[in-house]
Design a protein around this motif. Structure first.
Motif, PDB file in Angstrom:
ATOM      1  N   ASN A   6      26.459  -0.442   2.626  1.00  0.00           N
ATOM      2  CA  ASN A   6      26.305   0.661   3.572  1.00  0.00           C
ATOM      3  C   ASN A   6      26.592   1.954   2.808  1.00  0.00           C
ATOM      4  N   THR A  53      32.842  -8.170  -0.936  1.00  0.00           N
ATOM      5  CA  THR A  53      32.895  -7.877   0.500  1.00  0.00           C
ATOM      6  C   THR A  53      34.345  -7.832   0.985  1.00  0.00           C
ATOM      7  N   GLU A  62      28.328  -5.829   3.026  1.00  0.00           N
ATOM      8  CA  GLU A  62      28.089  -7.002   3.863  1.00  0.00           C
ATOM      9  C   GLU A  62      27.360  -8.043   3.024  1.00  0.00           C
ATOM     10  N   THR A  63      27.803  -9.287   3.091  1.00  0.00           N
ATOM     11  CA  THR A  63      27.091 -10.353   2.381  1.00  0.00           C
ATOM     12  C   THR A  63      25.987 -10.881   3.290  1.00  0.00           C
ATOM     13  N   ARG A  64      24.784 -10.833   2.784  1.00  0.00           N
ATOM     14  CA  ARG A  64      23.641 -11.411   3.516  1.00  0.00           C
ATOM     15  C   ARG A  64      23.075 -12.541   2.690  1.00  0.00           C
ATOM     16  N   LYS A  75      25.882 -12.549  10.741  1.00  0.00           N
ATOM     17  CA  LYS A  75      26.885 -11.709  10.073  1.00  0.00           C
ATOM     18  C   LYS A  75      28.183 -12.476   9.912  1.00  0.00           C
ATOM     19  N   ILE A  77      31.982 -11.073   8.857  1.00  0.00           N
ATOM     20  CA  ILE A  77      32.717  -9.864   8.466  1.00  0.00           C
ATOM     21  C   ILE A  77      34.211 -10.167   8.317  1.00  0.00           C
TER      22      ILE A  77
ATOM     23  N   SER B 338      30.677 -18.038   2.571  1.00  0.00           N
ATOM     24  CA  SER B 338      29.289 -17.792   2.965  1.00  0.00           C
ATOM     25  C   SER B 338      28.622 -19.040   3.550  1.00  0.00           C
TER      26      SER B 338
END
Lengths: 106, 590
Positions: A6, A53, A62-64, A75, A77, B338
């Protein structure tokens, strides 16, 4: 694509000699772009370990997951405390789950 | 920071930083950190230096965290029990002399870690660590790497972060330190040391991962993708003896994420099922122990099902309670957070949809199988004087995992400290090897400056990964290989080795990537020689020869070892005898 920055929130960790995400990335993937904001050199080389993150003091990363593997827009967080992390997870259907993970003995 | 501003333009621009130390440890992961701490405890006057490619706080296998210690000797368990179990899991092949000493030291590092701040769950009634399986305990290890990094600093060890080790310094056949370069500052590092311990981990990225779609998911691996076999490669180039590379680590992982599976299957007792809903291990591998079948059987089982048309396969989570599902996700947040994101990105309700499983791209990793340096069990020294090894890079002890790698850190440090105490002479280095290494290391940068074009590290990496995958038993070939395929792979790996002179790097990060692929080519070459030598199938999945589908105990109930002859450059492959210490049937856990 992991990790997503961001750019409004990221301040490039101005007070640090090196931004924290760059310091910790085990793959040497995080660096600053010409505007002094964090960037990932190669999203495909990211392990999704989330070290960047978790350590970002601004919550700007943010990890995508790669879309080829997981659908949009899930998401996960972290809110990092001294001895614990509070995780908020939102799945693609909007279902929210919260977890508290202890990270160190008190 | 813009790395290219610091790029040297000519070889004369390169600043050489010389460090002198007593004990150099290459790789500040779990094993390396324990080696450093133990050396300081044995002799606080020693100067201990760690060379780390990343940053000690978040480097190596434990970067993201860990949710279990898979080898802890619980109350009532003996060392003999452990050896028997581990030996049977590895199909009867392990270095018993080494494994016994590892077992003697398994518990100490874990208990210390807890004392230093690592949360470990206790059973409320017994006050013992809470069980997860026979040898496993559950930990909350998100911060276990920062915790041990703090201890390393507290003990007064010197840590050189972001320095990529490239080769050993040698003197009259002895290792006397190492060379490398700073990935942030471009400087060349020369670290002279009385003793050196290699702890760089195993090798990921030799094979093409099936998750690689050409964009976005090149590193969706189970094993740490930044462990690229540097320690193996440096040893190979220096003529160290290596063992059992052919025992590859191919495992059952969560499909499309390559996440750990024991968290679910061992931690919560979920059965492995095929597309027809049949419990695979119980139905097809009852004679091998069913759910307790050796690791290579469990690894290969879902792939065999796919081959027979009964895929996809799953671990069946549908009978799990809501509390258990929540707890399992919490476990994942401790190790690979993750994965919880992955489940959310699939919108998957585990009460309705089980977790899909599949094989992973093969890794060479001595913490799980037995690949690595051939060691002396007296002192954890390698076959090169002055060089010790611990952790995933050290061979002979499969199933040592996190606890065993830490134990090996202790053992290697004790060996090194004793070696240092006996040394009499100061080390004089032949400067010409530093000059030669400088030219070798920085060549891809200067080629870019002078020629303006060449082969990018990623291009060469992908060529290597495709070769290994298709011709040396990768996941797309269901781990199978034959003599002709291996010959083909070898021929082309040798072409690639000749082509490294064309590698180009635009910045220091790419220079690191260039050396990662150079190192992996050296590991891949030795791996192929090992796979060719073992003309049998000892561990289906880990090592499946379609041309020799049976086990041949007469010829191959032994270790396959190799050494690159530094004079001829040829890889010499030979065998070493199996020495049984703990009595009993080596294929039976008790």
């Amino acid at each position: 694509m992991p990790p997503k920055i961001n750019l409004t929130k990221c301040d490039g960790c101005k007070a640090e000699e090196e931004p924290l995400c760059e310091q910790v990335c085990p793959g040497d993937l995080m660096t600053l772009n010409e505007d002094g904001k964090a960037m990932c050199r190669d999203a495909g080389d990211c392990w999704d370990c989330m070290c960047c993150t978790k350590i970002c003091p601004q919550g700007a990363i943010e990890t995508r997951l790669p879309y080829q593997l997981g659908y949009y827009p899930a998401k996960l967080i972290p809110r990092v405390g001294t001895n614990k992390i509070m995780w908020t997870c939102v799945d693609i259907n909007g279902k929210v789950e919260r977890f508290v993970v202890k990270t160190r003995n008190d | 920071m813009c790395a290219d501003k610091k790029l040297p333009k000519t070889i004369e621009d390169i600043e050489v930083v010389v460090h002198e130390t007593d004990f150099l440890i290459i790789g500040a992961g779990n094993a390396g950190c324990f080696a450093a701490i133990e050396a300081k405890r044995k002799n606080p006057d020693l100067k201990v230096t760690l060379l780390e490619k990343a940053h000690i706080d978040r480097s190596g296998c434990l970067a993201a965290g860990m949710d279990a210690i898979n080898t802890y000797l619980k109350k009532g368990k003996t060392i003999e029990d452990f050896i028997k179990w581990s030996r049977s899991q590895a199909g009867g092949l392990l270095r018993e002399d080494l494994a016994i000493k590892v077992a003697e030291n398994l518990n100490k590092p874990v208990e210390e870690w807890e004392e230093w701040g690592l949360p470990i769950k206790k059973d409320e009634d017994t006050e013992e660590y809470a069980n997860r399986g026979k040898w496993d305990i559950t930990i909350q290890g998100e911060s276990m790497k920062p915790i041990i990094a703090e201890k390393v600093r507290e003990y007064g060890c010197e840590v050189l972060n972001r320095v990529v080790a490239t080769n050993y310094l040698t003197k009259d056949g002895r290792v006397v330190g190492a060379m490398g370069f700073g990935v942030r500052n471009g400087k060349m590092y020369v670290v002279k040391a009385k003793a050196t311990c290699i702890a760089t981990g195993g090798a990921a990225g030799l094979y093409k991962p099936y998750t690689n779609d050409g964009s976005g998911s090149h590193h969706q691996l189970w094993y740490c993708p930044f462990n690229t076999g540097a320690g193996y490669a440096m040893g190979i180039r220096a003529g160290a003896e290596m063992t059992t590379f052919e025992m590859r680590w191919c495992a059952t992982r969560t499909k499309d994420f390559n996440g750990p599976i024991d968290t679910i299957s061992v931690g919560y007792g979920t059965p492995m099922i095929n597309a027809k809903g049949e419990k695979i291990l119980q139905k097809r591998y009852a004679d091998m122990g069913g759910d307790a079948a050796p690791r290579f059987i469990r690894a290969n089982a879902p792939m065999e099902e796919w081959m027979e048309g009964r895929g996809p396969c799953f671990v069946d989570t549908r009978e799990m309670s809501d509390e258990d599902i929540k707890q399992m996700k919490t476990d994942y947040l401790n190790e690979r957070p993750s994965y919880v994101l992955f489940l959310a990105a699939r919108g998957q309700d585990l009460k309705k949809e089980p977790i899909e499983i599949y094989g992973n791209d093969p890794y060479i990793v001595g913490g799980h199988t037995a690949s690595g340096y051939w060691l002396n069990s007296e002192d954890w020294s390698t076959t090169i004087p002055g060089l010790f090894a611990c952790g995933d890079v050290a061979g002979g002890v499969p199933n040592k995992f996190v606890g065993g790698c830490a134990a090996e850190g202790l053992l290697a440090a004790r060996g090194a400290v004793e070696y240092i105490a006996k040394l009499e002479d100061d080390i004089e280095i032949d400067e010409s090897q530093i000059e030669a290494e400088k030219e070798r290391v920085y060549a891809p940068l200067f080629r870019m400056i002078n020629e303006g074009e060449g082969i990018k590290p990623k291009e060469m990496e992908e060529r290597m990964q495709r070769l290994m995958d298709e011709y040396a038993g990768g996941v797309h070939q269901f781990f199978r290989m034959s003599e002709e395929q291996l010959q083909y792979a070898l021929k082309h790996i040798k072409i690639l080795q000749d082509q490294v002179k064309y590698l180009v790097a635009n910045d220091l990060h790419e220079l690191m990537s260039a050396h990662e692929v150079i190192d992996r080519l050296d590991v891949a070459e030795v791996l192929i020689y090992h796979l060719m030598y073992r003309k049998e199938t000892r561990w289906p999945g880990w090592q499946t020869r379609t041309d020799y589908p049976e086990k041949n105990d007469q010829e191959f109930d032994c270790f396959v070892n190799s050494r690159k002859n530094p004079e001829t450059g040829k890889i010499e492959v030979f065998t070493r005898e199996y020495k049984q210490i703990v009595p009993g049937d080596r294929l039976k856990p008790n």
